[in-house]
Scaffold this active site. Sequence first.
Site, PDB file in Angstrom:
ATOM      1  CG  ASP A  93      -1.860   1.140   1.308  1.00 19.15           C
ATOM      2  OD1 ASP A  93      -1.822   1.996   0.428  1.00 19.15           O
ATOM      3  OD2 ASP A  93      -2.662   1.186   2.258  1.00 19.15           O
ATOM      4  CB  SER A  94       0.848   4.322  -2.032  1.00 21.26           C
ATOM      5  OG  SER A  94      -0.376   4.906  -1.634  1.00 21.26           O
ATOM      6  N   GLY A  95       0.727   4.053   1.356  1.00 17.98           N
ATOM      7  CA  GLY A  95       0.788   4.860   2.561  1.00 17.98           C
ATOM      8  C   GLY A  95      -0.272   5.928   2.623  1.00 17.98           C
ATOM      9  N   GLY A  96      -1.113   6.039   1.578  1.00  9.42           N
ATOM     10  CA  GLY A  96      -2.148   7.064   1.567  1.00  9.42           C
ATOM     11  C   GLY A  96      -3.104   6.950   2.737  1.00  9.42           C
TER      12      GLY A  96
ATOM     13  CG  ASP B 156      -5.107   6.687  -2.355  1.00 12.54           C
ATOM     14  OD1 ASP B 156      -4.104   6.415  -1.653  1.00 12.54           O
ATOM     15  OD2 ASP B 156      -6.196   6.113  -2.194  1.00 12.54           O
TER      16      ASP B 156
ATOM     17  CD  GLN C 185      -9.788   6.913  -2.381  1.00  9.83           C
ATOM     18  OE1 GLN C 185     -10.890   6.992  -1.836  1.00  9.83           O
ATOM     19  NE2 GLN C 185      -8.788   6.238  -1.834  1.00  9.83           N
TER      20      GLN C 185
ATOM     21  N   GLY D  35     -10.995   3.843  -0.296  1.00 12.97           N
ATOM     22  CA  GLY D  35     -11.913   4.760   0.346  1.00 12.97           C
ATOM     23  C   GLY D  35     -13.243   4.159   0.735  1.00 12.97           C
TER      24      GLY D  35
ATOM     25  CG  ASP E 153      -5.826  -5.192   2.352  1.00 10.73           C
ATOM     26  OD1 ASP E 153      -5.399  -4.623   3.376  1.00 10.73           O
ATOM     27  OD2 ASP E 153      -6.384  -4.576   1.420  1.00 10.73           O
TER      28      ASP E 153
ATOM     29  CG  HIS F 155      -9.042 -20.321  14.017  1.00  9.52           C
ATOM     30  ND1 HIS F 155      -9.481 -21.608  13.943  1.00  9.52           N
ATOM     31  CD2 HIS F 155     -10.141 -19.523  13.856  1.00  9.52           C
ATOM     32  CE1 HIS F 155     -10.802 -21.603  13.738  1.00  9.52           C
ATOM     33  NE2 HIS F 155     -11.222 -20.352  13.696  1.00  9.52           N
TER      34      HIS F 155
END
Length: 376
Positions: free
Chosen positions: A92-95, A146, A194, A221, A271, A340
């Site tokens: 993930d880009s960190g947005g 983003d 978005q 988003g 995810d 689990h």
Amino acid sequence: MDFKLQATAPGSDARAGLITTDHGEIETPIFMPVGTLGSVKSVHMHELRDDIKAQIILGNTYHLYLRPGTHVLEQAGGLHKFNGWDRPILTDSGGFQVFSLSDRRKLTEEGAHFRSHIDGSKHLFTPEGVVDIQRSIGADIMMALDECPPGTADRQYAEKSLRLTQRWLERGWKHFNETEGLYGYRQAFFPIVQGVVYPDLRRDAAKHVADLGAEGNAIGGLAVGEPTEQMYEMIEVVNEILPADRPRYLMGVGTPANILEAIDRGVDMMDCVMPTRNGRNGMLFTRHGIMNMRNRKWADDFSPLQEDGPSYVDHVYTKAYVRHLFIADEILAMQIASIHNLAFYLWLVGEARRHIIEGDFKTWKTSMVEAVTRRL
């Protein structure tokens, strides 16, 4: 990265496919365990491979940039060699992390200025810079920078945010195509759709993303405060436009029922931290419903965590034993619950794939949603 569509489900937009990367294949639909700092919390790599049967895991650009830092990752030869995971990785880009630092960041045309949550130091993420950071990390699938506005954002803010995200995307996409990876294998770049809960903004964003022709596309988003039904509506709106011959990644979602509903609407990749985060707090997911392992009712229940059919993992623990570990604050409780839950999530998407291929997904999904939402 290559994607092959293998089957579609009658009466549904659900699909089964195969993603091929230089670190291996991913059968879709797929759930991806979250390994924010290069590790899935409390889970060994061999457990991810052998018990959970994960095909791809996530890392996070924001966190890995702050520590251990790109200089360490480059010396190691990338995140795969640093953490010993030899299968695909998505970053993930960190947005979203920058979005969550609302009191520590400022968004400008240049990029996202923020202060580290670790030591307060100042940093800047630009669309070009996060491409370079993800080149250093060496993820098989990279994400565009983003802004992730809250699900309750008003229309004026949502549109302003989307336009900034789109301008950032153009710069990030250009830089991605002008640069190469550092470690001798291919990396893919996913744009992110978005638009909050406004259908026209989502359609505009999806068309802009689709026109780029990237190897895959993401929907961001969602699951950030909006009602669940609106989330499902936005998935439908976006997937009417995103190309069917590219994988669709729904970011940060969610519960087992959310995952099944997303698959039904044409999502291929998902995810969420829920299986590990909730697991560490005593919540276990099963094909029959949800268990709070701190409840007194499990104290003398010596049946296995999964009562009928094969367990999701090789070792069978009883409900009474796992409850005892949680009440005693034993670290093993968090490990068992995390393994689990992740194994269940991977089992669930694997079963969804099987039923898509066999042609009875819609019927199976309806009964499974009812089952997995029960409180036991």
